[in-house]
Design a protein around this motif. Structure first.
Motif, mmCIF file in Angstrom:
data_model
loop_
_atom_site.group_PDB
_atom_site.id
_atom_site.type_symbol
_atom_site.label_atom_id
_atom_site.label_comp_id
_atom_site.label_asym_id
_atom_site.label_seq_id
_atom_site.Cartn_x
_atom_site.Cartn_y
_atom_site.Cartn_z
ATOM 1 N N VAL A 5 -20.534 -8.479 -10.446
ATOM 2 C CA VAL A 5 -21.199 -7.605 -9.718
ATOM 3 C C VAL A 5 -20.526 -6.299 -9.224
ATOM 4 O O VAL A 5 -19.352 -6.752 -8.805
ATOM 5 N N ASP A 6 -20.975 -5.221 -9.736
ATOM 6 C CA ASP A 6 -20.053 -3.983 -9.024
ATOM 7 C C ASP A 6 -20.296 -3.834 -7.580
ATOM 8 O O ASP A 6 -21.457 -3.723 -7.058
ATOM 9 N N PRO A 7 -19.296 -3.976 -6.607
ATOM 10 C CA PRO A 7 -19.667 -3.716 -5.350
ATOM 11 C C PRO A 7 -20.183 -2.521 -4.820
ATOM 12 O O PRO A 7 -21.104 -2.773 -4.123
ATOM 13 N N GLU A 8 -19.713 -1.596 -5.492
ATOM 14 C CA GLU A 8 -20.780 -0.214 -5.017
ATOM 15 C C GLU A 8 -22.115 -0.279 -5.388
ATOM 16 O O GLU A 8 -23.026 0.264 -4.530
ATOM 17 N N THR A 9 -22.508 -0.834 -6.438
ATOM 18 C CA THR A 9 -24.062 -1.080 -6.840
ATOM 19 C C THR A 9 -24.597 -1.920 -5.850
ATOM 20 O O THR A 9 -25.704 -1.723 -5.381
ATOM 21 N N ARG A 10 -23.877 -2.868 -5.586
ATOM 22 C CA ARG A 10 -24.434 -3.968 -4.670
ATOM 23 C C ARG A 10 -24.567 -3.363 -3.418
ATOM 24 O O ARG A 10 -25.773 -3.538 -2.680
ATOM 25 N N ARG A 11 -23.614 -2.621 -2.798
ATOM 26 C CA ARG A 11 -23.947 -1.969 -1.650
ATOM 27 C C ARG A 11 -25.049 -0.549 -1.642
ATOM 28 O O ARG A 11 -25.633 -0.870 -0.688
ATOM 29 N N ASP A 12 -25.132 0.043 -2.668
ATOM 30 C CA ASP A 12 -26.173 0.943 -2.963
ATOM 31 C C ASP A 12 -27.623 0.196 -2.658
ATOM 32 O O ASP A 12 -28.789 0.918 -2.195
ATOM 33 N N GLU A 13 -27.645 -1.071 -3.394
ATOM 34 C CA GLU A 13 -28.815 -1.719 -3.242
ATOM 35 C C GLU A 13 -29.228 -2.050 -1.839
ATOM 36 O O GLU A 13 -30.423 -2.178 -1.388
ATOM 37 N N VAL A 14 -28.283 -2.692 -0.993
ATOM 38 C CA VAL A 14 -28.531 -2.953 0.178
ATOM 39 C C VAL A 14 -29.047 -2.056 1.224
ATOM 40 O O VAL A 14 -29.899 -1.923 1.904
ATOM 41 N N VAL A 15 -28.423 -0.633 0.793
ATOM 42 C CA VAL A 15 -28.629 0.499 1.666
ATOM 43 C C VAL A 15 -30.231 0.873 1.411
ATOM 44 O O VAL A 15 -30.886 1.228 2.359
ATOM 45 N N ASP A 16 -30.407 0.748 0.273
ATOM 46 C CA ASP A 16 -31.803 1.183 -0.027
ATOM 47 C C ASP A 16 -32.902 0.302 0.320
ATOM 48 O O ASP A 16 -33.872 0.577 0.988
ATOM 49 N N ALA A 17 -32.334 -1.004 0.591
ATOM 50 C CA ALA A 17 -33.281 -1.952 1.014
ATOM 51 C C ALA A 17 -33.386 -2.005 2.699
ATOM 52 O O ALA A 17 -34.461 -1.932 3.384
ATOM 53 N N VAL A 18 -32.288 -1.587 3.232
ATOM 54 C CA VAL A 18 -32.283 -1.238 4.647
ATOM 55 C C VAL A 18 -33.449 -0.178 5.057
ATOM 56 O O VAL A 18 -34.406 -0.049 5.823
ATOM 57 N N PHE A 19 -33.141 1.053 4.256
ATOM 58 C CA PHE A 19 -34.229 2.066 4.320
ATOM 59 C C PHE A 19 -35.660 1.687 4.308
ATOM 60 O O PHE A 19 -36.512 2.033 4.965
ATOM 61 N N ARG A 20 -35.921 0.776 3.289
ATOM 62 C CA ARG A 20 -37.305 0.365 3.072
ATOM 63 C C ARG A 20 -37.836 -0.253 3.904
ATOM 64 O O ARG A 20 -38.882 -0.337 4.628
ATOM 65 N N VAL A 21 -36.825 -1.394 4.784
ATOM 66 C CA VAL A 21 -37.450 -2.282 5.784
ATOM 67 C C VAL A 21 -37.521 -1.223 7.149
ATOM 68 O O VAL A 21 -38.422 -1.406 7.965
#
Length: 204
Positions: A5-21
Motif C-alpha cells: 500500500v502506497d502511504p500517499e495514496t492511502r492518506r489521499d483516500e482518507v482525506v477524501d473520506a473525511v471530506f465526504r463525512v
C-alpha cells in the motif's frame, strides 16, 4: 504476497473520506471509525496514520490547503507574464475563483473549511492552522491588490481594499455553502468580477 500500500495514496483516500463525512454529517462525525468506514478501510489502517480526530482533521485540512495552493501556483506564472490588461484581469479573477465554491470540488473544500474554522473558535488545537490559512488568503489578496496599483490607481488605501476583497470572498463562500440554491456559481462569479472592475481606476 501481502498487498503493498502506497502511504500517499492511502492518506489521499482518507482525506477524501473525511471530506465526504464532513459534507454529509458534520465536523464532529468525522471520527476515525466513521472515516475508516467511509473509505472502506479497517479502523486499524486509519489509526496507523492518525492518533485521533484532531490529528485526522488537521491533516485533512492541511491536504486541502496544499491542493488549493497547487492550483493557485499553476496560475501565478501566466498572470505575472501577462502584458495585456484584459488577460491580467482574467487571470486575477480566475485565481480568486479558486477560493470560491463554484463546482463540486471547490464546494466540498469550502464546506469542510467552514466546518473546520467554526470548530477552531472553541478548540485551541485547531487555531494555529486556521490562522495560517486565513493569513495566507490575506497575503494572496494583498499581492493582487499591490499588483493592481502598478497599473491602476486604487479606489481606497491598499489595506482597506485588501480587507474589502477578503470580506467579499468570505461572504460569497459562506453563502455559497449555506445557500447554494440562491448563491449560485454564476452569481458568485458576477459579484467577484464586478468588484474587481470597481477596485481601481486607470492611471492618468
Amino acid at each position: 504476497m501481502p498487498k503493498v500500500v502506497d502511504p500517499e495514496t492511502r492518506r489521499d483516500e482518507v482525506v477524501d473520506a473525511v471530506f465526504r463525512v464532513v459534507r454529509r454529517a458534520g465536523f464532529e462525525q468525522a471520527s476515525l471509525r466513521n472515516v475508516a468506514d467511509e473509505a472502506g478501510l479497517a479502523i486499524g489502517s486509519v489509526r496507523h496514520y492518525f492518533a485521533g480526530h484532531t490529528d485526522l482533521m488537521v491533516f485533512a485540512m492541511r491536504a486541502s490547503l496544499d491542493r488549493v495552493g497547487a492550483r493557485l501556483q499553476e496560475r501565478v506564472g501566466p498572470l505575472l507574464a501577462a502584458e495585456d490588461p484584459a488577460v491580467r484581469a482574467e487571470g486575477v479573477e480566475s485565481m480568486l475563483a479558486e477560493l470560491l465554491p463554484l463546482d463540486e470540488r471547490r464546494r466540498d473544500e469550502a464546506t469542510v473549511w467552514l466546518a473546520f474554522t467554526t470548530a477552531a473558535r472553541t478548540r485551541p488545537e485547531l487555531q494555529p492552522l486556521a490562522r495560517e490559512a486565513y493569513d495566507g488568503m490575506r497575503a494572496l489578496v494583498r499581492r493582487i491588490v499591490d499588483g493592481v496599483t502598478r497599473h491602476r490607481r486604487l479606489s481606497a488605501e491598499p489595506g482597506v481594499e485588501t480587507e474589502r476583497l477578503c470580506a467579499l470572498i468570505d461572504g460569497l463562500t459562506v453563502e455559497g455553502v449555506l445557500h447554494p440554491d440562491r448563491m449560485t456559481p454564476e452569481l458568485m462569479t458576477a459579484a467577484l468580477r464586478r468588484h474587481l472592475e470597481t477596485l481601481a481606476e486607470p492611471r492618468l
